[in-house]
Write a protein that holds these residues in place. Structure first.
Motif, PDB file in Angstrom:
ATOM      1  N   SER A 145     -28.843   0.279  67.847  1.00 57.36           N
ATOM      2  CA  SER A 145     -28.103   1.458  68.375  1.00 57.36           C
ATOM      3  C   SER A 145     -28.985   1.784  69.700  1.00 57.36           C
ATOM      4  CB  SER A 145     -27.875   2.419  67.535  1.00 57.36           C
ATOM      5  OG  SER A 145     -29.100   3.071  66.993  1.00 57.36           O
TER       6      SER A 145
ATOM      7  N   THR B  14     -23.866   0.505  69.603  1.00 55.57           N
ATOM      8  CA  THR B  14     -24.521  -0.049  68.359  1.00 55.57           C
ATOM      9  C   THR B  14     -24.350  -1.594  68.576  1.00 55.57           C
ATOM     10  OG1 THR B  14     -22.399  -0.519  67.106  1.00 55.57           O
ATOM     11  CG2 THR B  14     -23.532   1.611  67.007  1.00 55.57           C
TER      12      THR B  14
ATOM     13  N   TYR C 231     -26.144  -8.693  68.265  1.00 58.61           N
ATOM     14  CA  TYR C 231     -26.028  -7.553  69.199  1.00 58.61           C
ATOM     15  C   TYR C 231     -25.027  -7.994  70.358  1.00 58.61           C
ATOM     16  CZ  TYR C 231     -26.944  -4.021  72.698  1.00 58.61           C
ATOM     17  OH  TYR C 231     -26.869  -3.112  73.696  1.00 58.61           O
TER      18      TYR C 231
ATOM     19  N   LEU D 239     -27.452  -1.089  62.605  1.00 56.83           N
ATOM     20  CA  LEU D 239     -27.343   0.152  63.671  1.00 56.83           C
ATOM     21  C   LEU D 239     -28.923   0.686  63.934  1.00 56.83           C
ATOM     22  CD1 LEU D 239     -24.654   2.303  61.918  1.00 56.83           C
ATOM     23  CD2 LEU D 239     -24.442   0.876  63.796  1.00 56.83           C
TER      24      LEU D 239
END
Length: 590
Positions: free
Chosen positions: A252, A214, A513, A248
């Motif tokens: 992800s 994720t 991220y 997410l």
């Protein structure tokens, strides 16, 4: 075409009762009244039947006709789903917007994917070839990221007696003709029809062995979600459920995202609609909408359609899973879905269970979450559906029925904490109340792909946080000054871990991220700082000297100062830590 007919005898919101319905089947789709509202039969007793209607029922009159369609609530699955937004029963909202820009008009029918659009189709099948159900016979480039693999529908395998040539084709064009059992000819088109309440078949369910990466540190390293697994994100109002699910959905490593806005406020879905088209997929550099399906059934839309929305989403997910893709579903939120069950149950005058929810709430939750899984498809490919459901307990009370029953059927429980949210610590996942049942299942993957000590490192850090929690209780009673230096060091390292690692900034280009290798190196460095500082404190060096403000501040800010694509700064910081503590030890030993 209508086969059965009944007449309306009673209307109570989304619940309609009729007579003359002895020939109707349970879960049969119906058209109700002169506006032909879409509904579904939910019970039949002798000549009387009960329906739930997926559209606004205001204005329905007694004795209007109920037409049965002799098929369950189904979706047409084919090219055109990706990048689109649908309502709870799978009708494309952009197309409806062209018809009426203010509201969804009544009686627009069960619209589906665009049947007027033509696609470039590559046909792989040849005449005389034998194809089983689920086998891929052609392909359409649905987006630049997703190839829609055209499959033989379940139950329709056989010998190919006709195969169309490559070229531009419409949805209703017959691409193959297959001779099945007893010489029956099946005409195969670009789309399939599938009932939403029935899971699609697979060849085999496989053991879960890979994480859903994720880019969120507290998830990937502390509470991992597995591909094909289930997770719940419970939290009270304002704790960041939607924000966490947005992260997410954005980051992800699933191939396809299905985002279900189930009973949430309209402004939240508006935010999704405005934000997602601007986002770029980190892996491909293409717009993230090229691998995303949105389903919006907000709180002001029909409550019965809200109940159906999660089945619509999971059916779309299974369709792409059967092509060999890894799909992640974000259901926001299952509490609003359960409230729809409660309202319909109340209008049916069923005996309520705890807090007014129907007694079958646990079984309905189980039916939904059990459709997750890592599988071998009918074609022999590997695919998965991962379900991540937000839960919205009133007042953040995790003992209420929806949260308690969800806990029974999910393996990762990511409890959001209002105190963390109020302190602007996001993701506000409480590390003491959360858990992941996938740690042991994924240990081999982490050993081979992250680091042989990754799981052990995670265990060390969790013990540190648990010890800190006990110490904070003492500090609240008597103050920090009474603690020995070793315990004061635990508090300082825990602060570095919480602020510098577990807290993550969704608006920072490098922190929104974080690659798994950087997550591991950061955690290893925090552990290294802890070990070196403990060595000093054990020799009698006071905590005031062992805690260098510059180093501790650099540890907290390394998530911003060290780029994701250049981790040399971590090694430099490690050398700086070693140099400082070696000089300190040398000074005091001398």
């Amino acid at each position: 075409m209508s086969v059965n007919e009944g007449k309306i005898t009673y209307v109570n919101g989304p619940v309609v009762k009729g007579t003359g319905m002895s020939s109707f089947k349970l879960r049969e789709m119906v058209l109700v009244g002169k506006n032909k509202l879409i509904g579904e039969v939910i019970s039949v007793l002798d000549d009387e039947g009960t329906l739930q209607v997926y559209e606004e029922t205001e204005g329905l009159e007694l004795n209007e006709i109920i037409n049965g369609l002799s098929e369950p609530l189904s979706l047409k699955l084919g090219p055109g789903l990706i990048g689109n937004i649908f309502d709870g029963i799978g009708r494309p909202l952009e197309k409806i917007d062209d018809m009426n820009s203010d509201f969804i008009p009544e009686g627009v029918g069960l619209l589906s994917i665009d049947f007027e659009k033509k696609w470039r189709v590559d046909i792989f099948a040849k005449e005389g070839q034998h194809l089983e159900e689920g086998h891929v016979f052609g392909q359409v480039e649905e987006t630049s990221l997703i190839a829609n693999k055209l499959m033989i529908p379940p139950g329709e395998g056989g010998k190919v007696v006709f195969a169309e040539t490559d070229g531009i084709h419409g949805m209703e064009d017959v691409l193959l003709k297959i001779e099945g059992r007893k010489g029956k000819i099946h005409e195969i088109r670009m789309y399939q029809n599938w009932p939403v309440r029935f899971k699609r078949p697979v060849r085999e369910r496989l053991k879960i062995s890979k994480p859903l990466i994720t880019g969120q540190r507290i998830l990937d390293m502390f509470f991992p979600i597995a591909k094909g697994g289930t997770a719940a994100i419970p939290g009270g109002f304002g704790t960041g459920k939607t924000m966490t699910q947005h992260q997410l959905a954005k980051w992800s490593d699933a191939d396809i995202i299905v985002y279900i806005g189930c009973g949430e406020r309209g402004n939240e879905m508006t935010d999704v609609l405005e934000e997602f088209p601007k986002l770029i997929d980190p892996k491909s550099g293409k717009p993230i909408m090229e691998r995303t399906i949105l389903i919006a059934n907000t709180s002001n839309m029909p409550v019965a359609a809200r109940e159906a929305s999660i089945y619509t989403g999971i059916t779309m997910a299974e369709y792409y899973r059967d092509m060999g893709y890894h799909v992640a579903i974000m259901a926001d939120s299952t509490s609003r879905w359960a409230e729809a069950l409660r309202e319909i149950s109340g209008r049916l005058e069923e005996m309520p269970a705890e807090e007014g929810y129907p007694a079958y709430l646990p079984s309905r939750l189980a039916e939904f979450y059990e459709r997750a899984g890592y599988v071998k498809t009918l074609e022999g490919e590997e695919g998965s559906v991962t379900i991540i459901g937000a839960v919205s307990p009133a007042g953040g009370d995790f003992s209420e029925p929806v949260t308690e029953n969800t806990k029974r059927y999910v393996n990762a429980f990511l409890a959001l904490d209002k105190n963390l949210a109020h302190a602007r610590h996001y993701p506000s996942i409480n590390w003491l109340d959360s858990y992941s049942g996938y740690i042991k299942m994924l240990e081999e993957w982490y050993d081979g792909n992250v680091g042989e000590d990754a799981i052990e490192l995670r265990g060390n850090m969790m013990r540190l946080l648990q010890e800190e929690s006990k110490l904070l209780d003492i500090v609240m009673l008597v103050g920090e000054d009474v603690l020995p230096d070793s315990q004061r060091l635990t508090l300082e390292i825990s602060r570095v871990l919480k602020v510098g690692y577990l807290q993550q900034n969704a608006f920072h280009k490098d922190d929104t991220y974080v690659p798994i290798n950087k997550q591991y190196e950061m955690l290893k460095l925090i552990n290294h700082l802890n070990e070196r500082a403990k060595e000093c404190v054990k020799t009698g060096i006071p905590i005031s000297k062992a805690k260098d403000p510059g180093i501790f501040d650099s540890m907290i800010r390394m998530k911003y100062n060290i780029p994701n694509d250049d981790l040399s700064g971590i090694e430099e910081l490690k050398n700086r830590i070693d140099e400082f503590y070696e000089n300190l030890m040398s000074k005091y030993s001398g």
